[in-house]
Motif scaffolding. Structure first.
Motif, PDB file in Angstrom:
ATOM      1  N   ILE A 527     -54.112   9.616 -51.607  1.00  0.00           N
ATOM      2  CA  ILE A 527     -53.648   8.506 -50.770  1.00  0.00           C
ATOM      3  C   ILE A 527     -53.912   8.761 -49.286  1.00  0.00           C
ATOM      4  CG2 ILE A 527     -51.913   7.707 -52.404  1.00  0.00           C
ATOM      5  CD1 ILE A 527     -49.813   9.187 -50.690  1.00  0.00           C
ATOM      6  N   ARG A 528     -54.171   9.986 -48.929  1.00  0.00           N
ATOM      7  CA  ARG A 528     -54.568  10.342 -47.566  1.00  0.00           C
ATOM      8  C   ARG A 528     -55.381  11.624 -47.646  1.00  0.00           C
ATOM      9  NH1 ARG A 528     -53.501  10.570 -41.967  1.00  0.00           N
ATOM     10  NH2 ARG A 528     -52.953  12.613 -41.146  1.00  0.00           N
ATOM     11  N   ARG A 529     -56.410  11.738 -46.835  1.00  0.00           N
ATOM     12  CA  ARG A 529     -57.190  12.977 -46.796  1.00  0.00           C
ATOM     13  C   ARG A 529     -56.428  13.983 -45.935  1.00  0.00           C
ATOM     14  NH1 ARG A 529     -63.477  13.740 -44.704  1.00  0.00           N
ATOM     15  NH2 ARG A 529     -63.770  15.859 -45.565  1.00  0.00           N
ATOM     16  N   PRO A 530     -55.953  15.084 -46.528  1.00  0.00           N
ATOM     17  CA  PRO A 530     -55.081  15.986 -45.773  1.00  0.00           C
ATOM     18  C   PRO A 530     -55.816  16.680 -44.632  1.00  0.00           C
ATOM     19  CG  PRO A 530     -55.613  16.902 -47.931  1.00  0.00           C
ATOM     20  CD  PRO A 530     -56.137  15.509 -47.917  1.00  0.00           C
ATOM     21  N   GLN A 531     -55.056  16.911 -43.558  1.00  0.00           N
ATOM     22  CA  GLN A 531     -55.629  17.476 -42.340  1.00  0.00           C
ATOM     23  C   GLN A 531     -54.479  18.069 -41.518  1.00  0.00           C
ATOM     24  OE1 GLN A 531     -56.860  14.597 -39.307  1.00  0.00           O
ATOM     25  NE2 GLN A 531     -58.790  15.699 -39.081  1.00  0.00           N
ATOM     26  N   ASP A 532     -54.515  19.376 -41.291  1.00  0.00           N
ATOM     27  CA  ASP A 532     -53.414  20.002 -40.559  1.00  0.00           C
ATOM     28  C   ASP A 532     -53.920  21.266 -39.870  1.00  0.00           C
ATOM     29  OD1 ASP A 532     -51.054  20.942 -39.547  1.00  0.00           O
ATOM     30  OD2 ASP A 532     -49.991  21.029 -41.446  1.00  0.00           O
ATOM     31  N   PRO A 533     -53.917  21.287 -38.534  1.00  0.00           N
ATOM     32  CA  PRO A 533     -54.386  22.481 -37.827  1.00  0.00           C
ATOM     33  C   PRO A 533     -53.314  23.537 -37.620  1.00  0.00           C
ATOM     34  CG  PRO A 533     -53.863  20.784 -36.250  1.00  0.00           C
ATOM     35  CD  PRO A 533     -53.602  20.187 -37.605  1.00  0.00           C
ATOM     36  N   THR A 534     -52.072  23.271 -38.041  1.00  0.00           N
ATOM     37  CA  THR A 534     -50.993  24.219 -37.756  1.00  0.00           C
ATOM     38  C   THR A 534     -50.870  25.240 -38.874  1.00  0.00           C
ATOM     39  OG1 THR A 534     -49.324  22.774 -38.763  1.00  0.00           O
ATOM     40  CG2 THR A 534     -49.734  22.511 -36.405  1.00  0.00           C
ATOM     41  N   ASP A 535     -50.485  26.453 -38.483  1.00  0.00           N
ATOM     42  CA  ASP A 535     -50.284  27.522 -39.450  1.00  0.00           C
ATOM     43  C   ASP A 535     -49.048  27.243 -40.278  1.00  0.00           C
ATOM     44  OD1 ASP A 535     -52.428  28.908 -38.284  1.00  0.00           O
ATOM     45  OD2 ASP A 535     -51.095  29.956 -36.885  1.00  0.00           O
ATOM     46  N   ASN A 536     -49.080  27.700 -41.503  1.00  0.00           N
ATOM     47  CA  ASN A 536     -47.896  27.745 -42.332  1.00  0.00           C
ATOM     48  C   ASN A 536     -47.683  29.209 -42.684  1.00  0.00           C
ATOM     49  OD1 ASN A 536     -46.070  27.354 -44.765  1.00  0.00           O
ATOM     50  ND2 ASN A 536     -46.368  25.231 -44.143  1.00  0.00           N
ATOM     51  N   ALA A 537     -47.596  29.543 -43.949  1.00  0.00           N
ATOM     52  CA  ALA A 537     -47.505  30.957 -44.317  1.00  0.00           C
ATOM     53  C   ALA A 537     -48.829  31.672 -44.082  1.00  0.00           C
ATOM     54  CB  ALA A 537     -47.090  31.076 -45.780  1.00  0.00           C
ATOM     55  N   THR A 538     -49.900  30.913 -44.012  1.00  0.00           N
ATOM     56  CA  THR A 538     -51.232  31.466 -43.768  1.00  0.00           C
ATOM     57  C   THR A 538     -51.867  30.713 -42.600  1.00  0.00           C
ATOM     58  OG1 THR A 538     -52.189  29.915 -45.366  1.00  0.00           O
ATOM     59  CG2 THR A 538     -51.571  32.096 -46.194  1.00  0.00           C
ATOM     60  N   PRO A 539     -52.933  31.254 -42.029  1.00  0.00           N
ATOM     61  CA  PRO A 539     -53.639  30.501 -40.981  1.00  0.00           C
ATOM     62  C   PRO A 539     -54.092  29.155 -41.523  1.00  0.00           C
ATOM     63  CG  PRO A 539     -54.429  32.767 -41.068  1.00  0.00           C
ATOM     64  CD  PRO A 539     -53.548  32.580 -42.267  1.00  0.00           C
ATOM     65  N   SER A 540     -54.023  28.136 -40.686  1.00  0.00           N
ATOM     66  CA  SER A 540     -54.531  26.840 -41.120  1.00  0.00           C
ATOM     67  C   SER A 540     -56.026  26.952 -41.415  1.00  0.00           C
ATOM     68  CB  SER A 540     -54.306  25.783 -40.037  1.00  0.00           C
ATOM     69  OG  SER A 540     -55.220  25.943 -38.968  1.00  0.00           O
ATOM     70  N   GLY A 541     -56.480  26.155 -42.378  1.00  0.00           N
ATOM     71  CA  GLY A 541     -57.907  26.156 -42.657  1.00  0.00           C
ATOM     72  C   GLY A 541     -58.719  25.770 -41.442  1.00  0.00           C
ATOM     73  N   TRP A 542     -58.180  24.869 -40.634  1.00  0.00           N
ATOM     74  CA  TRP A 542     -58.854  24.378 -39.423  1.00  0.00           C
ATOM     75  C   TRP A 542     -59.170  25.541 -38.486  1.00  0.00           C
ATOM     76  CZ3 TRP A 542     -57.375  19.018 -37.223  1.00  0.00           C
ATOM     77  CH2 TRP A 542     -57.986  18.779 -35.976  1.00  0.00           C
ATOM     78  N   THR A 543     -58.163  26.320 -38.106  1.00  0.00           N
ATOM     79  CA  THR A 543     -58.398  27.391 -37.132  1.00  0.00           C
ATOM     80  C   THR A 543     -59.029  28.620 -37.776  1.00  0.00           C
ATOM     81  OG1 THR A 543     -56.099  28.144 -37.359  1.00  0.00           O
ATOM     82  CG2 THR A 543     -56.594  26.581 -35.585  1.00  0.00           C
ATOM     83  N   ALA A 544     -58.774  28.827 -39.075  1.00  0.00           N
ATOM     84  CA  ALA A 544     -59.481  29.917 -39.762  1.00  0.00           C
ATOM     85  C   ALA A 544     -60.977  29.639 -39.786  1.00  0.00           C
ATOM     86  CB  ALA A 544     -58.938  30.076 -41.181  1.00  0.00           C
TER      87      ALA A 544
END
Length: 676
Positions: A527-544
């Motif tokens: 329903i939405r293409r996920p996109q998140d630059p913020t870290d959670n338990a691991t580095p975000s895929g964006w910044t990694a």
């Protein structure tokens, strides 16, 4: 057995014998819901989730409740670690609607996948202000049957709200962070720093791995005493506290208190891979004996407890295990009473160990038990005694029922472990760690990497899962491969890292803005293409991805990869000064970008002592994000080694940054001066 039999996810397999007629995520479940004209119950969790186990036992194993559920719903069970895209999309909806989230996540949706009612854990009977799960099911069923128009309006509005979010991070068009932005981020981290106990914020307290890596790089770049102090104090507090396994090494997921005393006992691969690298880099920067010890013990934990027979690394150990009463309890494997210490060690050593490990009659945990802490290191002359005590306690603990292990292999988390173990092996003279990193990398190539150069996210028992790799899988695996190249000099790892990063550029990047998506352009449409630059338990895929792209560009001279990395870092400029705790990896990558990063090429014969000395010196350098290439003079396949020659017949090191190079050096001391 329901439809979950035969899947690769250990979490889903835990539910395969439920009376609930579970479906795995897929088109078939939604076709079934449309055909029966019933809503879909989506239940999302993961193998080591304590409250997921509780809800499963209380509700999903209840035959009467399952019969009600099976008649009126199509029930879909998802492992959030196997399908982070599904989890991210619906968790975003849950958080937007309720202001909070967590697991187990419970979502009711239309047969078209549009959510209309949300929650997390629901008890079997009303308590603590929560309705019972049966009451929730009855309410949703009634609404679906009698107020279908209202349900449709709610679900349509939620989907429209999610679709309208757009560039909520203000990333588009911003330049990468400069020194001023990075300084502001350090100041903001200092504002939330816990001066008494280390770490950031209050309870519960999570290991701030990505923020610590950023602070280490900022100290290396600027000499900031405050940055280094926050790292040293936090790492010391965690290593002394109950969040660290004082017997077997390795860290728990988080502490429930602000003092790091009582952990939530699950032990995750990603936490330990990230923290291994932090403690290793702290030792590299300061020579700290404690940091070195913790790094080695954490590496030993990974090798002893999480390696799979196929050479990869399992995802997690559960928090719960059977206690003396035969029932599962959180922390039963790890907690001790004074009496248990005396039984294992004898009265005298037991009392001495209780004092050393802060084990008291009152207990620091539950039922009079204590979590082991090591608030003061043993005196030097107690070293042999302490080693003997640890060995005896480990042997005694080994007789207890062990926590269950989630033995699926996740590509991203194995990439983090590969990078950490490769560096640890090289810097701390542990060739077994490098061999383990190579074995895990070989598994990712042979099982997770398809003939088309695409990654699969998971495998189990050497059998690939069905979920496509997401951005963090490509980014963290590439990071691991680049680290392996820098340590081993085997150019094939550089080539494979570049292959994965090319897929990132082809399928994950918004070329107009430089932003990145968590799923590929040809992935399953949600329903939405996920996109998140913020870290959670691991580095975000964006910044990694930004970090791996930047490192690859430095090793190869690729302006395309450098440009993509800089465009991706615009979000760090937007978020870094106001939310540094949640974009720590991006800040760490930005430090490398500001510094260059340094490009270090070491040329010389393989197996030569002088080459090895220069190579080790290069790896010990603290310049933020420095890349290291090593090989024969003018070696083929590695652009950073092109036209690099021996000097007077001797191995040499070349240091470059920002399109200029220093004169080559042949002495390790001279190289060390250039890469601080």
């Amino acid at each position: 057995m329901n439809r979950l039999r035969g899947v690769t996810s250990p979490y889903l397999l835990q539910h395969a014998a439920n009376p609930v007629d579970w479906w795995p995520w897929g088109d078939d479940a939604f076709v079934e819901a449309r055909g029966r004209d019933v809503p879909v119950l989506l239940s999302v969790g993961y193998s080591s989730c304590h409250w997921c186990h509780v809800m499963a036992h209380e509700s999903f194993e209840d035959a009467e409740l399952a019969a009600y559920l099976n008649e009126r719903f199509v029930s879909v069970k998802v492992d959030r670690e196997e399908r982070p895209d599904v989890d991210a999309v619906y968790m975003e909806a849950v958080q937007a609607a309720t202001g909070q989230g967590g697991w187990p996540m419970t979502v009711f949706m239309t047969p078209d996948g549009e959510p209309f009612y949300f929650g997390t854990y629901f008890p079997p009977a009303p308590r603590h202000g929560l309705p019972s799960f049966r009451q929730v099911l009855e309410g949703v069923h009634t609404a679906w049957r009698d107020r279908r128009d209202e349900v449709g309006e709610v679900s349509a509005r939620i989907v429209a709200d999610l679709a309208a979010r757009g560039d909520v991070y203000g990333a588009a068009g911003q330049a990468p962070p400069d020194e001023a932005v990075l300084h502001e981020a350090v100041v903001e981290l200092g504002r939330t720093y816990d001066e008494e106990h280390g770490g950031f914020g209050g309870a519960p307290k999570f290991p701030p791995s990505m923020a610590l890596e950023f602070l280490l790089r900022h100290h290396a770049a600027t000499g900031s005493a405050d940055a280094l102090r926050m790292v040293e104090e936090t790492c010391s507090a965690m290593a002394r506290g109950g969040i660290y396994d004082q017997l077997g090494g390795g860290f728990a997921r988080y502490a429930v208190d602000a003092e790091w005393v009582v952990p939530h006992f699950e032990k995750m691969l990603y936490d330990n891979a990230l923290l291994l690298r932090v403690y290793l880099h702290l030792w590299r920067a300061t020579g700290s004996a404690r940091a070195r010890r913790v790094a080695l013990e954490t590496a030993d934990f990974l090798l002893a407890e999480l390696r799979t027979p196929e050479g990869g690394f399992a995802s997690a150990l559960d928090a719960d295990s059977a206690g003396p009463d035969g029932h599962n309890h959180e922390g039963a494997f790890y907690a001790w009473t004074p009496g248990q210490l005396a039984e294992a060690l004898g009265a005298e050593d037991g009392a001495r160990a209780a004092a050393l490990f802060s084990v008291t009659e009152a207990g620091t945990f539950e039922a009079g038990a204590s979590v082991l802490q090591l608030l003061e290191d043993p005196a030097d002359d107690d070293g042999a005694w302490f080693a003997g005590v640890r060995a005896r306690l480990l042997a005694a603990r080994a007789s207890r029922p062990r926590p269950a292990r989630d033995d699926k292999v996740v590509a991203a988390w194995n990439g983090l472990a590969i990078a950490a173990l490769a560096e640890t092996g090289a810097l701390l003279d542990r060739p077994d760690c490098v061999e383990a990193a190579l074995a895990a990398a070989d598994l990712l190539v042979s099982v997770h990497l398809t003939a088309e150069g695409r990654l699969l996210r998971t495998s189990r028992d050497g059998r690939p899962g069905v979920g496509a790799g997401v951005l963090e899988d490509y980014a963290d695996t590439a990071e691991g491969f680049l680290a392996l190249y820098s340590v081993t000099g085997e150019a094939s790892w550089l080539t494979l890292g570049g292959l994965l990063l090319d897929r990132v550029l082809e399928h994950f990047v918004d070329t107009a803005s430089g932003a990145l998506y968590d799923t590929a352009s040809d992935a399953e449409k949600l329903i939405r293409r996920p996109q998140d630059p913020t870290d959670n338990a691991t580095p975000s895929g964006w910044t990694a991805a930004a970090g791996a792209l930047l490192g690859y560009a430095a090793l190869t001279g690729s302006s395309r990869h450098r440009g993509a990395a800089e465009a991706a870092l615009g979000v760090v400029t937007a978020l870094g000064p106001r939310a540094p705790r949640f974009i720590g990896w991006g800040l760490a990558v930005a430090e490398a970008c500001v510094d260059g990063p340094r490009e270090i090429a070491v040329v010389g014969p393989d197996g030569d002592a002088a080459t090895a000395a220069l190579h080790r010196t290069a790896l010990l350098g603290t310049a933020p994000g420095a890349v290291v290439a090593v090989g024969e003079a003018d070696a083929a396949g590695v652009p950073l080694l092109a036209d690099r020659t021996l000097q007077g017949g001797r191995p040499a090191a070349y240091v470059c940054r920002r399109f200029s190079c220093d004169a080559p050096v042949t002495e390790p001391a001279a190289l060390a001066e250039r890469i601080r």
